[in-house]
Design a protein around this motif. Structure first.
Motif, PDB file in Angstrom:
ATOM      1  N   ARG B 274      -6.526  -0.228 -14.768  1.00 39.77           N
ATOM      2  CA  ARG B 274      -5.905   0.971 -14.550  1.00 39.77           C
ATOM      3  C   ARG B 274      -5.804   1.695 -16.107  1.00 39.77           C
ATOM      4  O   ARG B 274      -6.131   2.948 -16.321  1.00 39.77           O
ATOM      5  CB  ARG B 274      -4.452   1.102 -13.710  1.00 39.77           C
ATOM      6  CG  ARG B 274      -4.861   1.346 -12.611  1.00 39.77           C
ATOM      7  CD  ARG B 274      -3.650   1.215 -11.872  1.00 39.77           C
ATOM      8  NE  ARG B 274      -2.796   2.320 -11.699  1.00 39.77           N
ATOM      9  CZ  ARG B 274      -1.735   2.400 -10.954  1.00 39.77           C
ATOM     10  NH1 ARG B 274      -1.338   1.731 -10.041  1.00 39.77           N
ATOM     11  NH2 ARG B 274      -1.050   3.702 -11.232  1.00 39.77           N
ATOM     12  N   TRP B 278      -7.333   5.286 -17.254  1.00 38.44           N
ATOM     13  CA  TRP B 278      -6.293   6.181 -17.665  1.00 38.44           C
ATOM     14  C   TRP B 278      -7.013   6.907 -19.021  1.00 38.44           C
ATOM     15  O   TRP B 278      -7.101   8.125 -18.886  1.00 38.44           O
ATOM     16  CB  TRP B 278      -4.988   5.411 -17.933  1.00 38.44           C
ATOM     17  CG  TRP B 278      -3.966   6.540 -18.207  1.00 38.44           C
ATOM     18  CD1 TRP B 278      -3.174   6.944 -17.170  1.00 38.44           C
ATOM     19  CD2 TRP B 278      -3.528   7.200 -19.406  1.00 38.44           C
ATOM     20  NE1 TRP B 278      -2.096   7.666 -17.673  1.00 38.44           N
ATOM     21  CE2 TRP B 278      -2.488   8.094 -18.935  1.00 38.44           C
ATOM     22  CE3 TRP B 278      -4.115   7.383 -20.307  1.00 38.44           C
ATOM     23  CZ2 TRP B 278      -1.790   8.576 -19.804  1.00 38.44           C
ATOM     24  CZ3 TRP B 278      -3.483   8.393 -21.335  1.00 38.44           C
ATOM     25  CH2 TRP B 278      -2.293   8.920 -21.285  1.00 38.44           C
ATOM     26  N   ALA B 319      -5.243   6.376  -9.798  1.00 37.66           N
ATOM     27  CA  ALA B 319      -4.012   6.138  -8.938  1.00 37.66           C
ATOM     28  C   ALA B 319      -4.038   4.837  -8.475  1.00 37.66           C
ATOM     29  O   ALA B 319      -2.990   4.238  -8.239  1.00 37.66           O
ATOM     30  CB  ALA B 319      -3.909   7.289  -8.311  1.00 37.66           C
ATOM     31  N   SER B 321      -4.584   3.964  -5.588  1.00 35.85           N
ATOM     32  CA  SER B 321      -3.893   3.977  -4.184  1.00 35.85           C
ATOM     33  C   SER B 321      -5.083   4.394  -3.138  1.00 35.85           C
ATOM     34  O   SER B 321      -6.006   4.929  -3.411  1.00 35.85           O
ATOM     35  CB  SER B 321      -2.797   4.818  -3.987  1.00 35.85           C
ATOM     36  OG  SER B 321      -3.227   6.313  -4.308  1.00 35.85           O
ATOM     37  N   GLY B 324      -5.412   8.007  -3.476  1.00 34.96           N
ATOM     38  CA  GLY B 324      -6.136   8.225  -4.739  1.00 34.96           C
ATOM     39  C   GLY B 324      -7.753   8.167  -4.660  1.00 34.96           C
ATOM     40  O   GLY B 324      -8.204   8.978  -5.071  1.00 34.96           O
ATOM     41  N   ALA B 402      -1.874  11.402  -8.198  1.00 34.25           N
ATOM     42  CA  ALA B 402      -1.634  10.761  -9.344  1.00 34.25           C
ATOM     43  C   ALA B 402      -0.179  10.617  -9.623  1.00 34.25           C
ATOM     44  O   ALA B 402       0.617   9.787 -10.026  1.00 34.25           O
ATOM     45  CB  ALA B 402      -2.158  11.678 -10.561  1.00 34.25           C
ATOM     46  N   GLU B 405       1.580   8.195  -7.608  1.00 34.64           N
ATOM     47  CA  GLU B 405       1.724   6.700  -8.264  1.00 34.64           C
ATOM     48  C   GLU B 405       2.766   6.735  -9.737  1.00 34.64           C
ATOM     49  O   GLU B 405       2.201   5.761 -10.517  1.00 34.64           O
ATOM     50  CB  GLU B 405       0.209   6.437  -8.451  1.00 34.64           C
ATOM     51  CG  GLU B 405      -0.796   6.131  -7.381  1.00 34.64           C
ATOM     52  CD  GLU B 405       0.255   5.064  -6.107  1.00 34.64           C
ATOM     53  OE1 GLU B 405       0.382   4.013  -6.841  1.00 34.64           O
ATOM     54  OE2 GLU B 405       0.486   5.123  -5.191  1.00 34.64           O
TER      55      GLU B 405
END
Lengths: 199, 489
Positions: B274, B278, B319, B321, B324, B402, B405
């Motif tokens: 992640r 990012w 995100a 998820s 996401g 976003a 999360e």
């Protein structure tokens, strides 16, 4: 006994020709010694029973890659003396990378345990030879990746042809039909020249 | 010994059909009459359409391979992404027919390579094995390199091809290095096997190093910062229909492949990937919005726009998820529709029998070619994210996912950069509507191109009225991984 002799012959020649490749002044000699190196490496592969790798090495590297090198070296106007001129300047970086690779080799050799007397052969006695084993999975279990690889090669071929084959108006081309259609009477003219007058 | 069974080849029918059609088109190109008739791109569209029908008619939940090995899955994620890809292929072939005729680029190889690249992308999306992943990527990349250099009389096209090829080979090297590390530690190429290994050893440094290289290789294909350098030059140099194809289709395949790799075998190390995503997402959004401010060339502008938009799409994946991923796919879908329309207009920008790609040349388009000016204006408003157009909802949903999360900072960066980016989209509109008019454009009456632009504009305008079907489709695609994960647990 014979195996050991063959091994030292192949290995010695391999090292020798590899050394010549990087020291030869004439690049064509370099490529020819590279081919000799490939042959000796193939011999080493045969000795440990990896005959498939040996043949691939010959077919792919000698048959295609080395010939390509030879073409490039002979057809392109490259000044090799000029290419070597930067040696002094890049010695530090080159030496550093070389030392790193050498260190890796040493680590690998130190870390590996050599068992004397054990056969190095990759094919256990009685099993399939590796060509046969590869052939059995290549067209069955691995049929899909095999076909896909064929497709990728097709794209490469289409690309090579599309990007190079084209009709250019600024280049004179051979017209075979026109050449064949030429007749003697159309192009040859017989002149009787009387002496002293000129044509 | 495992045998060969035709049944295991069944899930690959759509790809095989596309590849076979490409070969048939190549052979039919040996008849000059067929090439002159301009039938080949039409047949290409037909082939893509037939492939769609195959996918719709197949069972979504199949796996194929050979013997004990699974190479290939056709789950609902793969099927939906493939349908989106094929629609993109049809749209980009449809908008380019007129251009190809005018620029005398009518070789059958053009359509054949587009179809082969599409087959490669579809294989990428379905890959469940590192070997197939790499081969799919190479099939599409190799076709795209050739397409970038297709305009052989233009040195800039050749430059684009070489640049793309060299950097693409470098990225393939990174990707392969990553694959070799992953194979080295886990001992398998199979995604399921790698997933099991990752579950048991989530802290394995070599595995994570491999994953980082894999992400870097894929990030190059998506062209997100810092792997974006090739994009503006390649977009600018390649023939415009190829640029259109580059920006409409392959990004989706690469995003989908990245999602599959991250959510399937590497779901257990989510905390590790992640932060990487990012960074990729934030840097793409920031760099693209500022670098595009000074661009006067429409193709380069759209290149930076694609970098930025992929940053927004990655925001959804970051995100991590189910929403996401769904919103990321939704975002890319809307982006595809908008770019198809935009390039549909760009391809018709010709004056005095030469194409124009500089923004100042669009001056006063609203008076000389009002329909096109309005269409471009609407699409630019949508790309800038002005409500109530479709582009706004894409951004809105991604930001929502976003924030849900807890990635407030990234969402704020996204909002701020989209404000900056709005400037360069709006500048195009300003030039078209408020600057002193130049000569009118050459007429370009192709039906197919106009139809694509019309559909795209209508989608952008009226998406608000009935958004449910599109959202349900992308949600269904993203459910695939999370539903399976729930079953495993």
């Amino acid at each position: 006994m014979f195996e050991a002799l063959a091994f030292y012959l192949f290995a010695g020649l391999l090292l020798f020709s590899a050394a010549v490749v990087i020291t030869a002044r004439n690049p064509v000699h370099g490529v020819l010694f590279l081919i000799l190196a490939f042959f000796n490496a193939a011999g080493l592969f045969v000795l440990i029973g990896a005959e498939f790798l040996a043949f691939i090495l010959l077919i792919v590297y000698v048959g295609a890659v080395a010939v390509l090198f030879l073409f490039v070296v002979m057809m392109l106007d490259i000044d090799f003396a000029d290419l070597r001129s930067g040696v002094r300047r890049h010695a530090l970086i080159g030496g550093g990378v070389g030392a790193l690779l050498l260190a890796e080799l040493v680590f690998m050799l130190v870390g590996r345990e050599f068992v004397p007397g054990e056969s190095l052969s990759v094919t256990p006695p009685g099993a399939l030879t590796n060509t046969e084993a590869l052939g059995r999975v290549l067209y069955t279990e691995y049929a899909f990746p095999f076909q896909l690889a064929g497709l990728i090669l097709l794209v490469a071929m289409v690309g090579a042809i599309t990007l190079t084959l084209r009709r250019r108006d600024d280049v004179r081309r051979q017209d075979i039909a026109a050449q064949h259609a030429r007749r003697r009477e159309d192009v040859v003219e017989i002149q009787k020249v009387t002496p002293g007058t000129g044509v | 010994m495992n045998g060969f069974e035709w049944a295991q080849m069944y899930p690959m029918i759509p790809e095989a059909f596309l590849a076979l059609s490409a070969m048939v088109l190549l052979v039919s190109g040996t008849f000059p009459a067929v090439v002159r008739s301009g039938l080949i791109p039409v047949l290409g569209i037909l082939a893509a359409f037939t492939s769609c029908i195959f996918i719709l008619g197949m069972d979504w939940g199949l796996a194929g391979g050979g013997g004990e090995t699974t190479f290939f899955v056709l789950d609902s994620f793969a099927a939906i992404v493939k349908l989106m890809l094929l629609v993109g292929v049809m749209a980009s072939l449809a908008i380019s027919t007129g251009y190809l005729r005018l620029e005398n680029l009518r070789e059958p190889e053009y359509t054949a390579l587009i179809l082969l690249a599409a087959a490669g992308m579809m294989i990428m999306v379905s890959a469940s094995n590192l070997l197939i992943l790499y081969m799919g990527i190479e099939l599409q990349a190799l076709s795209l390199y050739i397409l970038a250099a297709f305009y052989r009389d233009s040195p800039r096209s050749a430059e684009a091809g070489i640049k793309y090829f060299v950097l693409g080979a470098l990225s393939s090297g990174l990707l392969l290095y990553g694959c070799s590390l992953i194979y080295g530690v886990s001992g398998t190429l199979d995604f399921a096997g790698i997933g099991t290994y990752t579950d048991q050893n989530p802290g394995d440094l070599l595995l994570l190093t491999g994953l980082v290289f894999l992400i870097a290789g894929l990030a190059f294909k998506i062209s997100v910062v810092p792997f974006h350098m090739w994009t503006p030059d390649v977009y600018d140099g390649a023939p415009t229909p190829v640029t259109a194809y580059f920006s409409i289709v392959p990004k989706l395949a690469a995003i989908a492949l990245l999602a599959r790799v991250l959510f399937d075998p590497f779901a257990a190390v989510e905390d590790q990937w992640r932060p990487i995503l990012w960074f990729l997402s934030a840097s793409s959004m920031i760099l693209a919005s500022f670098a595009a401010l000074r661009q006067d060339n429409l193709k380069r502008l759209l290149a930076y726009s694609s970098i930025g938009n992929m940053g927004y799409a990655l925001l959804g994946i970051t995100a991590g998820s189910v929403t996401g991923l769904g919103t990321a796919l939704f975002y890319v879908l809307i982006y595809m529709v908008m770019t198809a329309g935009t390039f549909g207009c760009v391809l018709a920008l010709r004056r005095d029998e030469r194409e124009i790609t500089d923004i100042p040349d669009l001056a006063g388009l609203s008076r000389t070619n009002p329909y096109m000016a309005w269409a471009l204006a609407l699409l630019m408003f949508s790309l800038a994210g002005i409500p109530p157009l479709a582009g706004f909802f894409g951004k809105l949903l991604v930001f929502q996912a976003a924030i849900a999360e807890g990635m407030i900072v990234l969402a704020v960066i996204g909002v701020l950069t989209s404000v900056v980016a709005a400037y360069y989209y709006l500048r195009v509109i300003k030039v078209m509507f408020f600057d002193a008019p130049k000569d009118p454009l050459d007429p370009s009456p192709e039906f197919a191109r106009r139809a694509v632009v019309l559909v795209s504009v209508l989608f952008v305008l009226f998406f608000l009225i009935k958004p449910a079907p599109v959202l349900e489709m992308t949600d269904m695609a993203s459910d695939t991984f999370f539903y399976e994960a729930a079953n495993d647990g």
